[in-house]
Motif scaffolding. Structure first.
Motif, mmCIF file in Angstrom:
data_model
loop_
_atom_site.group_PDB
_atom_site.id
_atom_site.type_symbol
_atom_site.label_atom_id
_atom_site.label_comp_id
_atom_site.label_asym_id
_atom_site.label_seq_id
_atom_site.Cartn_x
_atom_site.Cartn_y
_atom_site.Cartn_z
ATOM 1 N N ASN A 1 26.970 73.959 -62.819
ATOM 2 C CA ASN A 1 27.117 74.010 -64.081
ATOM 3 C C ASN A 1 27.023 75.534 -64.755
ATOM 4 O O ASN A 1 26.290 76.159 -65.082
ATOM 5 C CB ASN A 1 25.877 73.103 -64.672
ATOM 6 N N CYS B 1 25.538 77.197 -67.668
ATOM 7 C CA CYS B 1 24.279 77.560 -67.792
ATOM 8 C C CYS B 1 24.123 78.624 -66.761
ATOM 9 O O CYS B 1 23.035 79.347 -66.693
ATOM 10 C CB CYS B 1 23.469 76.570 -67.980
ATOM 11 N N ASP C 1 23.671 76.984 -63.640
ATOM 12 C CA ASP C 1 22.999 76.333 -62.410
ATOM 13 C C ASP C 1 23.725 76.134 -61.276
ATOM 14 O O ASP C 1 24.945 75.826 -61.363
ATOM 15 C CB ASP C 1 22.764 74.981 -63.178
ATOM 16 N N CYS D 1 18.222 76.835 -64.324
ATOM 17 C CA CYS D 1 17.337 76.522 -65.486
ATOM 18 C C CYS D 1 16.116 75.530 -65.330
ATOM 19 O O CYS D 1 16.360 74.567 -64.180
ATOM 20 C CB CYS D 1 17.915 76.285 -66.861
ATOM 21 N N SER E 1 17.593 71.736 -65.288
ATOM 22 C CA SER E 1 18.369 71.478 -64.169
ATOM 23 C C SER E 1 17.550 71.280 -62.695
ATOM 24 O O SER E 1 17.622 70.254 -61.994
ATOM 25 C CB SER E 1 19.428 72.390 -63.932
ATOM 26 N N ARG F 1 22.332 71.359 -73.509
ATOM 27 C CA ARG F 1 21.491 71.249 -72.247
ATOM 28 C C ARG F 1 21.724 69.986 -71.396
ATOM 29 O O ARG F 1 21.282 69.893 -70.474
ATOM 30 C CB ARG F 1 19.869 71.429 -72.546
ATOM 31 N N CYS G 1 22.791 70.472 -68.013
ATOM 32 C CA CYS G 1 22.021 70.816 -67.080
ATOM 33 C C CYS G 1 21.201 69.689 -66.437
ATOM 34 O O CYS G 1 20.877 69.545 -65.029
ATOM 35 C CB CYS G 1 21.072 71.742 -67.647
HETATM 36 ZN ZN LIG Z 1 20.803 74.896 -67.021
#
Ligand SMILES: [Zn+2]
Length: 142
Positions: free
Chosen positions: A35, A38, A40, A63, A66, A124, A127
């Protein structure tokens, strides 16, 4: 305790517990998930045996959302058939995209229902959904 607080407890627990964060000695499928919005980056490992997810784990960084989402997902699909796991992933993605689920469907998602309010946080959503997309991709490769 408010329902929302309970939910954030579930997310916190899963993001820090790390009990699904490891390599499987007998993984039969390894699927990458990313991702970029972010940062991830995970690898989902599945050990398939006779069409059943005998075990699953993941490695990677990301994060709290995730990491919690993938850990919850792994607990949910471990021991299930590929078909069941696919159905649960589709339910989760539906929920994350704000499509209404039946109460029974929400119940089927167990702890993953804790991520229901993610649809209120557009930044988000990816995530939370990335691990489930990764699972579907992994199951496509069977
Ligand atoms: Zn994330």
């Amino acid at each position: 305790m408010e329902l929302n607080e309970l939910y954030s407890e579930v997310i916190k627990e899963h993001s820090i517990s790390g009990h699904n964060k490891k390599h499987l000695p007998y993984a039969t499928i390894v699927a990458p998930g990313r991702n970029p919005s972010c940062g991830d980056e995970i690898e989902l490992e599945l050990q398939m045996e006779n069409g059943i997810i005998k075990d699953s784990a993941f490695t990677g960084v990301g994060c709290a959302i995730s990491q919690a989402s993938i850990s919850i997902m792994i607990d949910l699909v471990r021991g299930r058939t590929a078909q069941d796991a696919r159905r649960l992933a589709e339910l989760f993605l539906k929920m994350a995209l704000r499509q209404p689920l039946l109460p029974d469907e929400l119940q089927e998602l167990e702890d993953a229902a804790a991520l229901q309010n993610i649809s209120d946080m557009p930044a988000r959503v990816k995530c939370a959904t990335m691990p489930w997309h990764t699972l579907l991709k992994a199951l496509d490769s069977i």
